[in-house]
Design an enzyme around this catalytic site. Structure first.
Site, PDB file in Angstrom:
ATOM      1  N   HIS A  94      62.906  -6.540  21.144  1.00  0.00           N
ATOM      2  CA  HIS A  94      63.783  -6.840  22.195  1.00  0.00           C
ATOM      3  C   HIS A  94      65.009  -6.821  22.047  1.00  0.00           C
ATOM      4  O   HIS A  94      65.564  -7.076  20.882  1.00  0.00           O
ATOM      5  CB  HIS A  94      63.325  -8.454  22.786  1.00  0.00           C
ATOM      6  CG  HIS A  94      64.207  -8.739  23.982  1.00  0.00           C
ATOM      7  ND1 HIS A  94      64.321  -8.152  25.127  1.00  0.00           N
ATOM      8  CD2 HIS A  94      64.752  -9.907  24.213  1.00  0.00           C
ATOM      9  CE1 HIS A  94      65.019  -8.869  25.967  1.00  0.00           C
ATOM     10  NE2 HIS A  94      65.441  -9.692  25.391  1.00  0.00           N
ATOM     11  N   ASP A 119      58.652  13.540  25.315  1.00  0.00           N
ATOM     12  CA  ASP A 119      58.068  13.610  23.923  1.00  0.00           C
ATOM     13  C   ASP A 119      57.605  12.308  23.498  1.00  0.00           C
ATOM     14  O   ASP A 119      56.815  11.882  22.658  1.00  0.00           O
ATOM     15  CB  ASP A 119      59.245  14.087  23.060  1.00  0.00           C
ATOM     16  CG  ASP A 119      59.730  15.587  23.096  1.00  0.00           C
ATOM     17  OD1 ASP A 119      58.507  16.459  23.377  1.00  0.00           O
ATOM     18  OD2 ASP A 119      60.529  15.969  22.813  1.00  0.00           O
TER      19      ASP A 119
END
Length: 231
Positions: A94, A119
Site C-alpha cells: 500500500h 504488459d
C-alpha cells in the site's frame, strides 16, 4: 521466527523509498508464509531510514501479534482480508503514490490506454467505491479490504491478472505472488497512472486500447503461450 521472510519484507519496504513511491512513513509492504499462515508487515509509523529487519512484525491471520516490539501497520487488517480471500496472493503493498492517488481522489478507474499497461494489467485498474460512514467508523481497515474484495468479485476480476486497485479518495493497493512481485506491480501501477493522466490531458476523448492489442501484449508475457523473455 521467519527471519528470511522478515529480511525480504524489510528490503521491499525500502524499495518503496528507492522507487519514490513513499515519503516519510507513507506506505507498507507485507508478505505471508502460507505454510505457517503467518504474516510479516512493516511496523506502524516507523521511519524507513531508522527501520531494521528485526523491527518487522509477525502476526497470524486472526491479527494476533506473535513477534515484534512495535505495533504492526495500521493497514494490517486490509492485508489480512486480502490474504484470506485470495490464496494466490503472497505479498501486498500500500502506498500513497501521487498519480495513483490523483485517480483515486477523482474516483476514476485508471484506463488501459496502451501496450505498456497491457504488459502488466489485463484491463482497466479499478477504482473501488467510497466506503460508507458506517464502514469508516467501524473497522475501517478491515472494511477497506472487504471493499477491494467486493470490487474484484463484482467485476469478475482475477486478482493476478489485474494485480492492483485504487480506493476512492484514498489510494492504491497492489499485490503479487510474493513481496518483491507486489512492489514491482506497485511501481508499475504508479507509472501507468502517470501515463494515463498525461494521455487524458493530451487527448480527453481518447478511447481505451483495442482489445486485440491488449490481448497480444498481455498474453505474450503471461499464460501458457507466453514468449517474452528467456526460457
Amino acid at each position: 521466527m521467519l527471519e528470511e521472510l522478515k529480511e525480504i519484507v524489510f528490503r521491499e519496504n525500502l524499495e518503496l523509498v528507492e522507487k519514490d513511491l513513499v515519503i516519510y512513513t507513507w506506505g507498507n509492504v507485507s508478505a505471508i508464509d502460507r505454510d505457517s499462515k503467518n504474516i510479516i508487515i512493516k511496523p506502524s509509523g516507523v521511519e524507513y531510514d531508522k527501520m531494521k529487519s528485526e523491527d518487522m512484525v509477525v502476526l497470524n491471520l486472526e491479527g494476533e501479534k506473535l513477534e515484534g516490539k512495535y505495533k504492526p501497520s495500521s493497514d494490517t487488517a486490509t492485508h489480512i482480508e486480502l490474504y484470506k480471500a485470495f490464496p494466490e496472493i503472497g505479498g501486498i503493498v500500500h502506498t500513497h503514490s501521487s498519480y495513483a492517488v490523483s485517480w483515486a481522489q477523482a474516483r476514476r478507474d485508471i484506463p488501459a490506454f496502451g501496450t505498456t499497461h497491457a504488459d502488466y494489467f489485463y484491463g482497466d485498474i479499478p477504482c473501488a467505491r467510497p466506503l460508507t460512514k458506517d464502514e469508516i467508523e467501524n473497522e475501517y481497515e478491515k472494511n477497506t479490504g472487504l471493499v477491494i474484495i467486493e470490487t474484484l468479485k463484482q467485476r469478475n476480476i482475477d486478482p493476478m491478472s489485474i494485480p492492483g486497485i485504487i480506493i476512492a479518495s484514498h489510494g492504491p493497493f497492489a499485490w503479487g505472488k510474493d513481496a518483491k512481485d507486489a512492489v514491482h506491480n506497485a511501481v508499475v501501477l504508479e507509472e501507468l497512472a502517470k501515463m494515463a493522466y498525461r494521455t487524458v490531458l493530451l487527448n480527453p476523448n481518447i478511447g481505451r486500447v483495442e482489445q486485440y492489442l491488449l490481448d497480444k501484449h498481455y498474453f505474450r508475457k503471461h499464460g501458457k503461450n507466453a514468449y517474452y523473455g528467456q526460457n
